[in-house]
Design a protein around this motif. Structure first.
Motif, PDB file in Angstrom:
ATOM      1  N   GLU A  87      18.350 -77.159 -50.224  1.00 35.64           N
ATOM      2  CA  GLU A  87      18.356 -78.305 -49.304  1.00 35.64           C
ATOM      3  C   GLU A  87      19.068 -77.955 -48.003  1.00 35.64           C
ATOM      4  OE1 GLU A  87      17.485 -79.406 -53.272  1.00 35.64           O
ATOM      5  OE2 GLU A  87      19.307 -78.427 -52.522  1.00 35.64           O
ATOM      6  N   GLU A 136      16.799 -75.885 -45.895  1.00 35.67           N
ATOM      7  CA  GLU A 136      15.825 -76.736 -45.216  1.00 35.67           C
ATOM      8  C   GLU A 136      16.462 -77.429 -44.009  1.00 35.67           C
ATOM      9  OE1 GLU A 136      12.533 -76.985 -45.615  1.00 35.67           O
ATOM     10  OE2 GLU A 136      12.875 -75.317 -46.997  1.00 35.67           O
ATOM     11  N   ARG A 163      12.187 -69.476 -42.579  1.00 42.44           N
ATOM     12  CA  ARG A 163      12.678 -69.884 -43.894  1.00 42.44           C
ATOM     13  C   ARG A 163      12.945 -68.684 -44.814  1.00 42.44           C
ATOM     14  NH1 ARG A 163       9.259 -73.175 -44.608  1.00 42.44           N
ATOM     15  NH2 ARG A 163      10.300 -75.176 -44.370  1.00 42.44           N
TER      16      ARG A 163
END
Length: 227
Positions: A86, A89, A101
């Motif tokens: 998380e 992200e 990413r």
């Protein structure tokens, strides 16, 4: 076959106006004590910087690195090993850094790698790097590729160069000189060819007293004067 250091020196020396100019141009490696004194956060930062440099203009990555240092709390491994998916992200929304990413996901993985080495060795990652013999630098490349995240190929050597550890680089010009000298007949990829290349560098180092990084640069300059 082998490379003749006297020929190499004379060839490269002709590219420069003076001995001082040549010596100033050649890269420098950190001493063992300097490598040991660097915090493990600096090694994680260098690993991450190399990962982001791969496939990108280095100047673009380097210009953003202060923002990375701030965003990732100075790259302290104990903190970054705890990064959650998380949180990764969340970094994808930060326009001050490079939002890739897959590369962002290497940061906690390489933090864990550093912490694992520390636990296994009972010393800092810097001491581990400093104590690895230059006569088997390809062995360190293999370890980094196997246990680090996205540190295979040329990235292991490039990370070590960023961190200050003495290493040679197998650039296209260096490989061209090795091929011209009959050391290898193609770009070395197999462990056999890599051992042959390591042996050639070891012989050059013994005859010259120079660090691997300088010998690597000199081999490149013997092919490409603009290196």
């Amino acid at each position: 076959m082998k490379l003749d250091y006297r020929w190499l020196y004379d060839t490269v020396r002709r590219r420069f106006e003076s001995d001082e100019a040549m010596e100033a141009f050649l890269p420098k490696a950190l001493a063992s004590d300097e490598l040991k004194q660097k915090g493990d956060d600096r090694y994680l930062s260098a690993m991450s910087q190399r990962v982001f440099r791969a496939g990108m203009q280095h100047s673009v990555v380097d210009a953003k690195w202060p923002a990375f240092e701030e965003a990732f709390w100075g790259f302290v491994p104990e903190k970054l090993v705890l990064l959650s998916p998380e949180q990764i992200e969340g970094y994808m929304k930060n326009d001050r850094i490079i939002r890739h990413r897959t590369k962002l996901q290497t940061i906690p993985k390489n933090a864990q790698f550093i912490l694992d080495i520390r636990q296994e060795q009972g010393s800092s990652f810097g001491e581990f790097i400093a104590n690895w013999p230059s006569t088997d630098i390809i062995g360190l490349w293999r370890l980094l590729a196997k246990r680090g995240a996205r540190l295979g190929g040329r990235s292991a050597a490039a990370f070590l160069r960023l961190a200050g550890k003495d290493t040679f680089l197998l650039t296209s010009d260096v490989v061209a000189r090795l091929m011209a000298a009959g050391i290898v007949d193609q770009t070395p990829t197999s462990q056999r060819d890599m051992r042959v290349v390591q042996g050639a560098f070891n012989e050059l180092q013994q005859s010259s007293g120079r660090p691997l990084c300088q010998l690597s640069a000199m081999l490149s300059l013997s092919i490409n004067p603009r290196f």
